[in-house]
Design a protein around this motif. Structure first.
Motif, PDB file in Angstrom:
ATOM      1  N   UNK A   6     -12.931  32.859 119.965  1.00 56.30           N
ATOM      2  CA  UNK A   6     -11.998  31.741 119.793  1.00 56.30           C
ATOM      3  C   UNK A   6     -12.728  30.513 119.264  1.00 56.30           C
ATOM      4  N   UNK A   7     -13.889  30.224 119.840  1.00 63.71           N
ATOM      5  CA  UNK A   7     -14.659  29.059 119.411  1.00 63.71           C
ATOM      6  C   UNK A   7     -15.127  29.228 117.972  1.00 63.71           C
ATOM      7  N   UNK A   8     -15.616  30.410 117.647  1.00 65.71           N
ATOM      8  CA  UNK A   8     -16.074  30.670 116.279  1.00 65.71           C
ATOM      9  C   UNK A   8     -14.964  30.548 115.259  1.00 65.71           C
ATOM     10  N   UNK A   9     -13.808  31.100 115.586  1.00 70.62           N
ATOM     11  CA  UNK A   9     -12.672  31.025 114.668  1.00 70.62           C
ATOM     12  C   UNK A   9     -12.188  29.593 114.500  1.00 70.62           C
ATOM     13  N   UNK A  10     -12.162  28.841 115.595  1.00 69.88           N
ATOM     14  CA  UNK A  10     -11.722  27.444 115.517  1.00 69.88           C
ATOM     15  C   UNK A  10     -12.714  26.631 114.696  1.00 69.88           C
ATOM     16  N   UNK A  11     -14.002  26.917 114.881  1.00 69.73           N
ATOM     17  CA  UNK A  11     -15.027  26.226 114.093  1.00 69.73           C
ATOM     18  C   UNK A  11     -14.899  26.516 112.613  1.00 69.73           C
ATOM     19  N   UNK A  12     -14.623  27.773 112.284  1.00 69.33           N
ATOM     20  CA  UNK A  12     -14.442  28.142 110.883  1.00 69.33           C
ATOM     21  C   UNK A  12     -13.208  27.446 110.309  1.00 69.33           C
ATOM     22  N   UNK A  13     -12.142  27.362 111.102  1.00 66.69           N
ATOM     23  CA  UNK A  13     -10.920  26.700 110.653  1.00 66.69           C
ATOM     24  C   UNK A  13     -11.172  25.216 110.398  1.00 66.69           C
ATOM     25  N   UNK A  14     -11.850  24.565 111.341  1.00 63.34           N
ATOM     26  CA  UNK A  14     -12.132  23.138 111.179  1.00 63.34           C
ATOM     27  C   UNK A  14     -13.063  22.886 109.996  1.00 63.34           C
ATOM     28  N   UNK A  15     -14.053  23.762 109.840  1.00 68.89           N
ATOM     29  CA  UNK A  15     -14.945  23.639 108.689  1.00 68.89           C
ATOM     30  C   UNK A  15     -14.191  23.782 107.376  1.00 68.89           C
ATOM     31  N   UNK A  16     -13.236  24.705 107.355  1.00 68.99           N
ATOM     32  CA  UNK A  16     -12.409  24.887 106.167  1.00 68.99           C
ATOM     33  C   UNK A  16     -11.571  23.661 105.866  1.00 68.99           C
ATOM     34  N   UNK A  17     -11.041  23.050 106.910  1.00 70.11           N
ATOM     35  CA  UNK A  17     -10.246  21.832 106.710  1.00 70.11           C
ATOM     36  C   UNK A  17     -11.110  20.701 106.163  1.00 70.11           C
ATOM     37  N   UNK A  18     -12.341  20.613 106.674  1.00 65.53           N
ATOM     38  CA  UNK A  18     -13.258  19.588 106.172  1.00 65.53           C
ATOM     39  C   UNK A  18     -13.598  19.834 104.696  1.00 65.53           C
ATOM     40  N   UNK A  19     -13.886  21.083 104.349  1.00 66.97           N
ATOM     41  CA  UNK A  19     -14.196  21.411 102.953  1.00 66.97           C
ATOM     42  C   UNK A  19     -13.009  21.092 102.053  1.00 66.97           C
ATOM     43  N   UNK A  20     -11.824  21.462 102.519  1.00 70.01           N
ATOM     44  CA  UNK A  20     -10.626  21.200 101.725  1.00 70.01           C
ATOM     45  C   UNK A  20     -10.465  19.699 101.488  1.00 70.01           C
ATOM     46  N   UNK A  30     -13.231  23.749  93.416  1.00 72.17           N
ATOM     47  CA  UNK A  30     -13.923  24.893  94.006  1.00 72.17           C
ATOM     48  C   UNK A  30     -14.130  24.706  95.512  1.00 72.17           C
ATOM     49  N   UNK A  31     -14.553  23.515  95.908  1.00 73.78           N
ATOM     50  CA  UNK A  31     -14.750  23.234  97.330  1.00 73.78           C
ATOM     51  C   UNK A  31     -13.423  23.259  98.065  1.00 73.78           C
ATOM     52  N   UNK A  32     -12.407  22.718  97.441  1.00 73.37           N
ATOM     53  CA  UNK A  32     -11.070  22.733  98.037  1.00 73.37           C
ATOM     54  C   UNK A  32     -10.584  24.169  98.245  1.00 73.37           C
ATOM     55  N   UNK A  33     -10.783  25.011  97.249  1.00 69.69           N
ATOM     56  CA  UNK A  33     -10.368  26.415  97.349  1.00 69.69           C
ATOM     57  C   UNK A  33     -11.181  27.152  98.413  1.00 69.69           C
ATOM     58  N   UNK A  34     -12.466  26.846  98.499  1.00 69.78           N
ATOM     59  CA  UNK A  34     -13.311  27.474  99.515  1.00 69.78           C
ATOM     60  C   UNK A  34     -12.826  27.092 100.920  1.00 69.78           C
TER      61      UNK A  34
END
Length: 58
Positions: A6-20, A30-34
């Motif tokens: 759960x923590x790993x998935x949430x971290x990946x989600x938050x990281x994705x939001x930051x990249x976006x 490209x960063x937005x798509x990533x």
């Protein structure tokens, strides 16, 4: 679903939001798509873990 998952998935989600957000702010498509890809991957992992949990309960 384990707490680590759960923590790993949430971290990946938050990281994705930051990249976006960074991609949008800088105009880097490209960063937005990533970021979108990272969020989608996190959602799929969560769904898979939820399916596993559903079968463990029965």
């Amino acid at each position: 679903m384990g707490l680590d998952d759960k923590i790993g998935n949430k971290g990946q989600d938050l990281g994705g939001k930051l990249k976006e957000g960074l991609g949008k702010a800088t105009g880097d498509k490209d960063t937005e798509a990533e970021g979108h890809k990272d969020q989608a991957s996190s959602s799929l992992k969560d769904a898979g873990e939820n399916v596993k949990d559903a079968f463990k309960r029965d």
